[in-house]
Scaffold this active site. Sequence first.
Site, PDB file in Angstrom:
ATOM      1  N   LYS A 131      46.574  29.638  28.322  1.00  0.00           N
ATOM      2  CA  LYS A 131      47.483  30.787  28.448  1.00  0.00           C
ATOM      3  C   LYS A 131      47.966  30.988  29.891  1.00  0.00           C
ATOM      4  O   LYS A 131      49.146  31.189  30.138  1.00  0.00           O
ATOM      5  CB  LYS A 131      46.773  32.052  27.937  1.00  0.00           C
ATOM      6  N   ILE A 132      47.016  30.908  30.834  1.00  0.00           N
ATOM      7  CA  ILE A 132      47.412  31.144  32.232  1.00  0.00           C
ATOM      8  C   ILE A 132      48.206  29.951  32.768  1.00  0.00           C
ATOM      9  O   ILE A 132      49.224  30.120  33.452  1.00  0.00           O
ATOM     10  CB  ILE A 132      46.174  31.439  33.111  1.00  0.00           C
TER      11      ILE A 132
ATOM     12  N   THR B 200      42.491  29.918  40.988  1.00  0.00           N
ATOM     13  CA  THR B 200      42.263  31.275  40.463  1.00  0.00           C
ATOM     14  C   THR B 200      41.383  31.203  39.224  1.00  0.00           C
ATOM     15  O   THR B 200      41.296  32.182  38.483  1.00  0.00           O
ATOM     16  CB  THR B 200      43.595  31.962  40.075  1.00  0.00           C
ATOM     17  N   SER B 201      40.733  30.046  38.989  1.00  0.00           N
ATOM     18  CA  SER B 201      39.975  29.887  37.738  1.00  0.00           C
ATOM     19  C   SER B 201      38.499  30.243  37.909  1.00  0.00           C
ATOM     20  O   SER B 201      38.099  31.356  37.603  1.00  0.00           O
ATOM     21  CB  SER B 201      40.130  28.466  37.216  1.00  0.00           C
ATOM     22  N   ARG B 202      37.727  29.281  38.377  1.00  0.00           N
ATOM     23  CA  ARG B 202      36.314  29.541  38.659  1.00  0.00           C
ATOM     24  C   ARG B 202      35.929  28.729  39.893  1.00  0.00           C
ATOM     25  O   ARG B 202      36.332  27.572  40.031  1.00  0.00           O
ATOM     26  CB  ARG B 202      35.415  29.133  37.483  1.00  0.00           C
TER      27      ARG B 202
ATOM     28  N   ASP C  34      40.888  32.412  44.942  1.00  0.00           N
ATOM     29  CA  ASP C  34      40.589  33.745  44.411  1.00  0.00           C
ATOM     30  C   ASP C  34      39.169  33.772  43.857  1.00  0.00           C
ATOM     31  O   ASP C  34      38.664  34.825  43.501  1.00  0.00           O
ATOM     32  CB  ASP C  34      41.593  34.096  43.305  1.00  0.00           C
TER      33      ASP C  34
ATOM     34  N   GLU D 287      30.195  33.258  44.623  1.00  0.00           N
ATOM     35  CA  GLU D 287      30.754  34.619  44.755  1.00  0.00           C
ATOM     36  C   GLU D 287      29.845  35.713  44.196  1.00  0.00           C
ATOM     37  O   GLU D 287      29.980  36.887  44.560  1.00  0.00           O
ATOM     38  CB  GLU D 287      32.131  34.702  44.090  1.00  0.00           C
TER      39      GLU D 287
ATOM     40  N   HIS E  26      38.358  37.478  43.703  1.00  0.00           N
ATOM     41  CA  HIS E  26      38.474  37.345  42.244  1.00  0.00           C
ATOM     42  C   HIS E  26      39.286  38.504  41.641  1.00  0.00           C
ATOM     43  O   HIS E  26      38.765  39.291  40.847  1.00  0.00           O
ATOM     44  CB  HIS E  26      37.072  37.291  41.617  1.00  0.00           C
TER      45      HIS E  26
ATOM     46  N   PHE F  14      43.217  38.974  37.964  1.00  0.00           N
ATOM     47  CA  PHE F  14      43.407  39.759  36.730  1.00  0.00           C
ATOM     48  C   PHE F  14      43.854  41.194  37.001  1.00  0.00           C
ATOM     49  O   PHE F  14      44.225  41.907  36.069  1.00  0.00           O
ATOM     50  CB  PHE F  14      42.068  39.829  35.972  1.00  0.00           C
TER      51      PHE F  14
HETATM   52  P1  NAD Z   1      42.561  29.157  28.079  1.00  0.00           P
HETATM   53  O1  NAD Z   1      41.320  28.972  27.273  1.00  0.00           O
HETATM   54  O2  NAD Z   1      43.768  29.743  27.413  1.00  0.00           O
HETATM   55  O3  NAD Z   1      43.003  27.758  28.722  1.00  0.00           O
HETATM   56  C1  NAD Z   1      42.133  26.871  29.347  1.00  0.00           C
HETATM   57  C2  NAD Z   1      42.725  25.481  29.191  1.00  0.00           C
HETATM   58  O4  NAD Z   1      41.937  24.575  29.953  1.00  0.00           O
HETATM   59  C3  NAD Z   1      42.751  24.973  27.753  1.00  0.00           C
HETATM   60  O5  NAD Z   1      44.039  24.548  27.400  1.00  0.00           O
HETATM   61  C4  NAD Z   1      41.760  23.813  27.776  1.00  0.00           C
HETATM   62  O6  NAD Z   1      42.119  22.768  26.880  1.00  0.00           O
HETATM   63  C5  NAD Z   1      41.887  23.376  29.213  1.00  0.00           C
HETATM   64  N1  NAD Z   1      40.803  22.506  29.650  1.00  0.00           N
HETATM   65  C6  NAD Z   1      39.532  22.399  29.169  1.00  0.00           C
HETATM   66  N2  NAD Z   1      38.863  21.432  29.830  1.00  0.00           N
HETATM   67  C7  NAD Z   1      39.740  20.922  30.732  1.00  0.00           C
HETATM   68  C8  NAD Z   1      39.646  19.886  31.695  1.00  0.00           C
HETATM   69  N3  NAD Z   1      38.523  19.147  31.830  1.00  0.00           N
HETATM   70  N4  NAD Z   1      40.729  19.629  32.456  1.00  0.00           N
HETATM   71  C9  NAD Z   1      41.863  20.331  32.310  1.00  0.00           C
HETATM   72  N5  NAD Z   1      42.021  21.304  31.408  1.00  0.00           N
HETATM   73  C10 NAD Z   1      40.957  21.612  30.634  1.00  0.00           C
HETATM   74  O7  NAD Z   1      42.135  30.026  29.322  1.00  0.00           O
HETATM   75  P2  NAD Z   1      43.067  30.913  30.262  1.00  0.00           P
HETATM   76  O8  NAD Z   1      43.167  32.289  29.702  1.00  0.00           O
HETATM   77  O9  NAD Z   1      44.311  30.179  30.564  1.00  0.00           O
HETATM   78  O10 NAD Z   1      42.141  31.015  31.554  1.00  0.00           O
HETATM   79  C11 NAD Z   1      41.888  29.891  32.360  1.00  0.00           C
HETATM   80  C12 NAD Z   1      40.751  30.208  33.311  1.00  0.00           C
HETATM   81  O11 NAD Z   1      41.203  31.209  34.236  1.00  0.00           O
HETATM   82  C13 NAD Z   1      39.529  30.855  32.646  1.00  0.00           C
HETATM   83  O12 NAD Z   1      38.640  29.862  32.200  1.00  0.00           O
HETATM   84  C14 NAD Z   1      38.929  31.673  33.737  1.00  0.00           C
HETATM   85  O13 NAD Z   1      37.946  30.890  34.368  1.00  0.00           O
HETATM   86  C15 NAD Z   1      40.071  31.911  34.715  1.00  0.00           C
HETATM   87  N6  NAD Z   1      40.445  33.333  34.864  1.00  0.00           N
HETATM   88  C16 NAD Z   1      40.490  33.849  36.119  1.00  0.00           C
HETATM   89  C17 NAD Z   1      40.877  35.168  36.318  1.00  0.00           C
HETATM   90  C18 NAD Z   1      40.974  35.769  37.705  1.00  0.00           C
HETATM   91  O14 NAD Z   1      40.989  36.998  37.819  1.00  0.00           O
HETATM   92  N7  NAD Z   1      41.076  34.985  38.750  1.00  0.00           N
HETATM   93  C19 NAD Z   1      41.187  35.961  35.211  1.00  0.00           C
HETATM   94  C20 NAD Z   1      41.146  35.387  33.947  1.00  0.00           C
HETATM   95  C21 NAD Z   1      40.773  34.073  33.770  1.00  0.00           C
END
Ligand code: NAD
Length: 330
Positions: free
Chosen positions: A153-154, A228-230, A254, A259, A291, A294
């Site tokens: 989604k992101i 911005t992921s983990r 982020d 953290e 972080h 969001f």
């Molecule tokens: P999502 O589940 O919609 O998408 C994650 C995508 O990553 C999926 O399409 C999946 O197939 C893919 N993926 C899995 N393994 C992979 C790999 N080895 N290589 C590449 N892609 C891979 O999740 P999302 O809602 O898009 O969120 C993504 C990440 O953002 C979350 O996992 C979370 O860690 C992080 N996040 C951060 C914040 C923030 O405030 N900074 C807020 C929300 C989410």
Amino acid sequence: MKIAFYSTKPYDKIWFEPLGKEYGFDIHFIEAACNEETVYMAKGYDAICIFVNDYVNADMIDALYEMKVKAILLRSAGYNHVNVKAAEDKLAVLRVPSYSPEAVAEFAMAMLLTINRWTHKAYNRTREFNMSLNGLMGMDLFEKTAGVVGTGKIGQAMIRIFNGFGMRVLCYDPYPIEGLDAEYVSLEELLGSCEVISLHCPLTEQTKHMINAKSIASMKNGVYLINTSRGGLIDTDALVEELLQKKFGGVGLDVYEEEEGLFYEDKSGQIITDDNLARLMTFPNVLVTSHMGFFTKEAMQAIARTTLENAYAVENGLPLINQVGKEMAL
Ligand code: NAD
């Protein structure tokens, strides 16, 4: 339903307090984080509600089960901080799968724009009437190549934003989808072809330290990296080393491997013992934020609503559509 709400900040109450009343829930707001020392505070509650820097390990699952807690309500999409396998047959783990992907993607772009165009430096300079431009030159993003790792989604929101800037967009995901305005390539090709790389995949055993000395070496010199992921996606030791070697145009973080216990807290009066973080802060081309991708009104409101809908479903035996099942264990 009685809910022990860990890691409460004032901004959590804005939406959770009134909405909780609407549902008739008894929410007890606790400032402490949820960890092995504080799990006992859940006694007498039906559910605990936690955020990204809380954790629940297997021992804590057993403790919660004995306390007759029925559910763990995550105020996040990510669930790498809960032992989902251990919770099976004991407690329901529910998350907020989507709240505002745009909030995070827009923030990732804000980080890129900041480090590329030095607005963080310019802000401080002009406040002291230092109107010099020396050292503040950036690059056009237009017609550059951006790489999106993870097209969930992101990642999809990020692709839309990069396209809006007139960039060519490459992407990588082991589960590609159709209809994106971006070209799927291998991870290796993406890393080696882009001026900008933005990470949007979850933290799993496979993705831990996917950005390491070897993968950084394969990137273009002067690359901009945004995470911005983990934090665990990046090997911070390798990142610091490559920053010292002037590999990067800029880095926006982020999230950070270590953290927990640090982010979301005011540590300004304390001595920071994390050398990597302290070192990262010294690079002019690194921006670290706490972080907060969001953190928009829309996202907070959506998080509160879905979290309490999840609680309502548990209380009333409704289908748990946002349950994190063991098959999703990371
Ligand atoms: P999502 O589940 O919609 O998408 C994650 C995508 O990553 C999926 O399409 C999946 O197939 C893919 N993926 C899995 N393994 C992979 C790999 N080895 N290589 C590449 N892609 C891979 O999740 P999302 O809602 O898009 O969120 C993504 C990440 O953002 C979350 O996992 C979370 O860690 C992080 N996040 C951060 C914040 C923030 O405030 N900074 C807020 C929300 C989410």
